[in-house]
Motif scaffolding. Structure first.
Motif, PDB file in Angstrom:
ATOM      1  N   ARG A  17      11.478  -1.902   0.373  1.00  0.00           N
ATOM      2  CA  ARG A  17      10.253  -1.213   0.174  1.00  0.00           C
ATOM      3  C   ARG A  17      10.112   0.001  -0.400  1.00  0.00           C
ATOM      4  O   ARG A  17       9.174   0.373  -1.246  1.00  0.00           O
ATOM      5  CB  ARG A  17       9.229  -1.035   1.530  1.00  0.00           C
ATOM      6  CG  ARG A  17       7.920  -0.419   1.609  1.00  0.00           C
ATOM      7  CD  ARG A  17       7.303  -0.383   2.863  1.00  0.00           C
ATOM      8  NE  ARG A  17       7.213  -1.910   3.515  1.00  0.00           N
ATOM      9  CZ  ARG A  17       6.386  -2.504   3.272  1.00  0.00           C
ATOM     10  NH1 ARG A  17       5.299  -2.313   2.385  1.00  0.00           N
ATOM     11  NH2 ARG A  17       6.275  -3.847   3.889  1.00  0.00           N
ATOM     12  N   GLU A  21       8.007   0.743  -4.223  1.00  0.00           N
ATOM     13  CA  GLU A  21       7.105   1.747  -4.406  1.00  0.00           C
ATOM     14  C   GLU A  21       7.388   2.628  -5.338  1.00  0.00           C
ATOM     15  O   GLU A  21       6.556   3.080  -6.201  1.00  0.00           O
ATOM     16  CB  GLU A  21       6.812   2.626  -3.077  1.00  0.00           C
ATOM     17  CG  GLU A  21       6.203   1.665  -1.847  1.00  0.00           C
ATOM     18  CD  GLU A  21       6.070   2.037  -0.473  1.00  0.00           C
ATOM     19  OE1 GLU A  21       6.456   3.406  -0.275  1.00  0.00           O
ATOM     20  OE2 GLU A  21       5.414   1.357   0.296  1.00  0.00           O
ATOM     21  N   ASP A  38       0.431   6.711  -0.572  1.00  0.00           N
ATOM     22  CA  ASP A  38       0.636   7.084   0.703  1.00  0.00           C
ATOM     23  C   ASP A  38      -0.635   6.931   1.479  1.00  0.00           C
ATOM     24  O   ASP A  38      -0.793   6.421   2.348  1.00  0.00           O
ATOM     25  CB  ASP A  38       1.248   8.255   1.201  1.00  0.00           C
ATOM     26  CG  ASP A  38       2.924   8.049   0.985  1.00  0.00           C
ATOM     27  OD1 ASP A  38       3.376   6.897   0.788  1.00  0.00           O
ATOM     28  OD2 ASP A  38       3.597   9.115   0.332  1.00  0.00           O
ATOM     29  N   LYS A  41      -1.683   3.398   1.658  1.00  0.00           N
ATOM     30  CA  LYS A  41      -0.879   2.580   2.600  1.00  0.00           C
ATOM     31  C   LYS A  41      -1.559   2.903   4.015  1.00  0.00           C
ATOM     32  O   LYS A  41      -1.613   1.933   4.959  1.00  0.00           O
ATOM     33  CB  LYS A  41       0.589   3.266   2.526  1.00  0.00           C
ATOM     34  CG  LYS A  41       1.361   2.382   1.328  1.00  0.00           C
ATOM     35  CD  LYS A  41       2.666   3.138   1.096  1.00  0.00           C
ATOM     36  CE  LYS A  41       3.391   3.251   2.419  1.00  0.00           C
ATOM     37  NZ  LYS A  41       4.985   3.886   2.297  1.00  0.00           N
ATOM     38  N   LEU A  54      -3.532  -2.582  -2.343  1.00  0.00           N
ATOM     39  CA  LEU A  54      -1.975  -2.286  -1.848  1.00  0.00           C
ATOM     40  C   LEU A  54      -1.316  -3.471  -2.364  1.00  0.00           C
ATOM     41  O   LEU A  54      -0.073  -3.485  -2.972  1.00  0.00           O
ATOM     42  CB  LEU A  54      -1.727  -1.760  -0.636  1.00  0.00           C
ATOM     43  CG  LEU A  54      -0.421  -1.761  -0.007  1.00  0.00           C
ATOM     44  CD1 LEU A  54       0.452  -0.557  -1.181  1.00  0.00           C
ATOM     45  CD2 LEU A  54      -0.193  -0.955   1.382  1.00  0.00           C
TER      46      LEU A  54
END
Length: 78
Positions: A17, A21, A38, A41, A54
């Motif tokens: 992950r 990202e 962030d 998320k 996302l």
């Protein structure tokens, strides 16, 4: 990129992950000034719009990761 609600990128672990990202973070923040990956998320758990955003960006990350693997294969075979 069009969203496909039936296609989800599910990293197998936290390291994957983080890697995915890292492939999109800079571009995401350039396309969405004043927001961070962030932020999205965090909001994705209660916002269907952010969840879709996302999901789309993670699909871009998965495509980039696949392209990186294809690029690396000839180097590993040599």
């Amino acid at each position: 990129m069009l969203s496909n609600s039936h296609h989800h990128v599910n990293p197998s672990n936290e390291a994957e992950r983080t890697y995915l990202e890292s492939l999109i973070r800079e571009d995401f923040e350039r396309c969405h000034p004043g927001e961070t990956l962030d932020d999205v998320k965090r909001r994705a758990s209660f916002s269907k719009e952010d969840k879709g955003l996302l999901r789309d960006w993670m699909a871009v990350a998965a495509t980039r990761a696949a392209a990186d693997r294809v690029t690396m294969l000839p180097a590993l075979a040599a």
